[in-house]
Write a protein that holds these residues in place. Sequence first.
Motif, short mmCIF file in Angstrom:
data_model
loop_
_atom_site.label_atom_id
_atom_site.label_comp_id
_atom_site.label_asym_id
_atom_site.label_seq_id
_atom_site.Cartn_x
_atom_site.Cartn_y
_atom_site.Cartn_z
N HIS A 129 8.05 -9.36 -2.83
CA HIS A 129 8.02 -8.05 -2.17
C HIS A 129 6.71 -7.35 -2.53
O HIS A 129 6.21 -7.50 -3.65
N VAL A 130 6.18 -6.52 -1.61
CA VAL A 130 4.96 -5.76 -1.89
C VAL A 130 5.10 -4.34 -1.36
O VAL A 130 5.44 -4.14 -0.19
N HIS A 131 4.83 -3.37 -2.23
CA HIS A 131 4.77 -1.96 -1.82
C HIS A 131 3.35 -1.45 -2.03
O HIS A 131 2.80 -1.54 -3.13
N THR A 132 2.73 -0.94 -0.96
CA THR A 132 1.40 -0.34 -1.05
C THR A 132 1.42 1.00 -0.33
O THR A 132 2.31 1.28 0.47
N SER A 133 0.45 1.83 -0.65
CA SER A 133 0.31 3.10 0.07
C SER A 133 -1.15 3.57 -0.06
O SER A 133 -1.82 3.21 -1.02
N PRO A 134 -1.63 4.37 0.91
CA PRO A 134 -0.92 4.76 2.13
C PRO A 134 -0.96 3.63 3.14
O PRO A 134 -1.59 2.59 2.90
N HIS A 135 -0.29 3.83 4.28
CA HIS A 135 -0.38 2.87 5.36
C HIS A 135 -1.60 3.21 6.22
O HIS A 135 -2.19 4.28 6.10
N LEU A 136 -1.96 2.29 7.08
CA LEU A 136 -3.12 2.48 7.94
C LEU A 136 -2.71 2.94 9.34
O LEU A 136 -3.26 3.90 9.86
N VAL A 137 -1.74 2.25 9.95
CA VAL A 137 -1.32 2.58 11.31
C VAL A 137 0.17 2.91 11.35
O VAL A 137 0.57 3.96 11.84
N ASN A 138 1.01 2.04 10.79
CA ASN A 138 2.46 2.23 10.81
C ASN A 138 3.02 2.36 9.40
O ASN A 138 2.58 1.67 8.48
N TRP A 139 4.03 3.22 9.25
CA TRP A 139 4.69 3.41 7.96
C TRP A 139 5.22 2.08 7.41
O TRP A 139 5.29 1.88 6.19
N GLU A 145 3.97 -0.69 7.10
CA GLU A 145 3.01 -1.46 6.30
C GLU A 145 3.23 -1.29 4.80
O GLU A 145 2.80 -2.12 4.00
N ARG A 146 3.88 -0.20 4.41
CA ARG A 146 4.09 0.06 2.99
C ARG A 146 5.12 -0.89 2.36
O ARG A 146 5.21 -0.97 1.13
N TYR A 147 5.90 -1.56 3.20
CA TYR A 147 7.02 -2.36 2.71
C TYR A 147 6.95 -3.77 3.28
O TYR A 147 7.26 -4.00 4.44
N ARG A 148 6.50 -4.70 2.48
CA ARG A 148 6.47 -6.11 2.89
C ARG A 148 7.58 -6.81 2.11
O ARG A 148 7.53 -6.89 0.87
#
Length: 441
Positions: free
Chosen positions: A73-83, A85-88
């Motif tokens: 699992h990967v959590h990153t922030s902020p997103h670039l285009v869609n929310w 993207e923060r949750y893989r």
Amino acid sequence: MTTLAADREIEHLMTLHPKGFDLSLDRITRLLERLGSPQDRLPPVIHIAGTNGKGSCAAFSRALLEAAGHLVHVHTSPHLVNWHERYRLAAEGGGKLVDDDVFAEAIARVAKANQGQKITVFEILTAVTFILFSEHPAEAAIIEVGLGGRFDATNVVERPAVSVIMPVSLDHEAYLGDRVEVIAAEKAGIMKRGCPVVIGAQESETALEVLIETAERLDCPTVVYGQDFLAFEENGRMVYQDEDGLMDLPLPRLPGRHQFANAAAAIAAVKAAGFEIGHRAAERAMANVAWPARMQKLTQGRLVDLAPKGAEIWLDGGHNPGAGVVIAEALAEQEEKNPRPLILISGMINTKDQSGYFSAFKGLARHVYTVPVSKSDAGVPNDELALRATDAGLSAEPVGSIANALMLLRDSWDGPAPRILIGGSLYFAGAVLDENGTPPT
């Protein structure tokens, strides 16, 4: 992928709760207790803080673990285009961005559990991270800190497999302080007593001292870039070295010499977290790693079609003086290999040191077009941003949009095809990818 359901949930939250940050762990802790403390049911966590390089370290860590066959699992922030993207979420063959219906349901569940209490949207969305990551199987979870460290909403994981501190420099001074040692202490707040720590390459000796002292005080097994591990280029390859020996690897797919240190920190972090990474897996990871809007070469899309014929276009969301330096160094490397005139198309927000960012490009960039940041209320007006670029010693002019800048450049260009850097803000970079028709996947 439809985004309507999750977007509606988030838009509703935005009307109820304040924008921005309110650094405290009280609200997120209270909310997570109501949700059954999902943060205590995660797979081994690689927790990453720092001013610059956090996202790249997360991308390399994911690439390494997935190349070795692990579900991540990967959590990153902020997103670039869609929310989203923060949750893989982990999946066979590589993680996938969260499905819209799964995301929307998790947001609604967390919002209901909050019972209308005072909270920030970032805290609710961080709780969503823990819900998603605890309810979907994985062997590792990579979690990027949002802001700072000590009071960031992600800092509720009591026993991370490893805490990683990437390069620390001045940024978000209004929240974190205006001295690098103070910011380093905030970042060091993610270290937990007795848990492994990896300290990435630090430009500031003062920051490094603070990080090492904190790790020692907490009895954390610690490895430090330049002392216990490092990476360097040799014969067109990247060599990683630590106490276990050498790994001779291909150059990372992410361009720029600074990515050697980011890759090295990720290798050290994954090993410190207890995962074995063989030479073949590390080779695959270097070749396959991807991280949108960080020295990303744009080769197709609606905006690319507007540029001068043969132009080389790079996109980078770096937005502070430290990021400006590493981006300029990466472009200087490109200049050595393939000389081209460099043009900047820049948009920035008002919480950043704009002149400090631009100063890194003095003597390298021929001209700057400054444009508005359409995705942020905090965008610096393009005429004011042009003045900041001029203050830094660059030739600059304001234009109305990215498309206008590219068309103006195309219509007036006479000479070798230029190298174009579009950047200055992650919000801006996201708008570029959206307008270009190439959002992250």
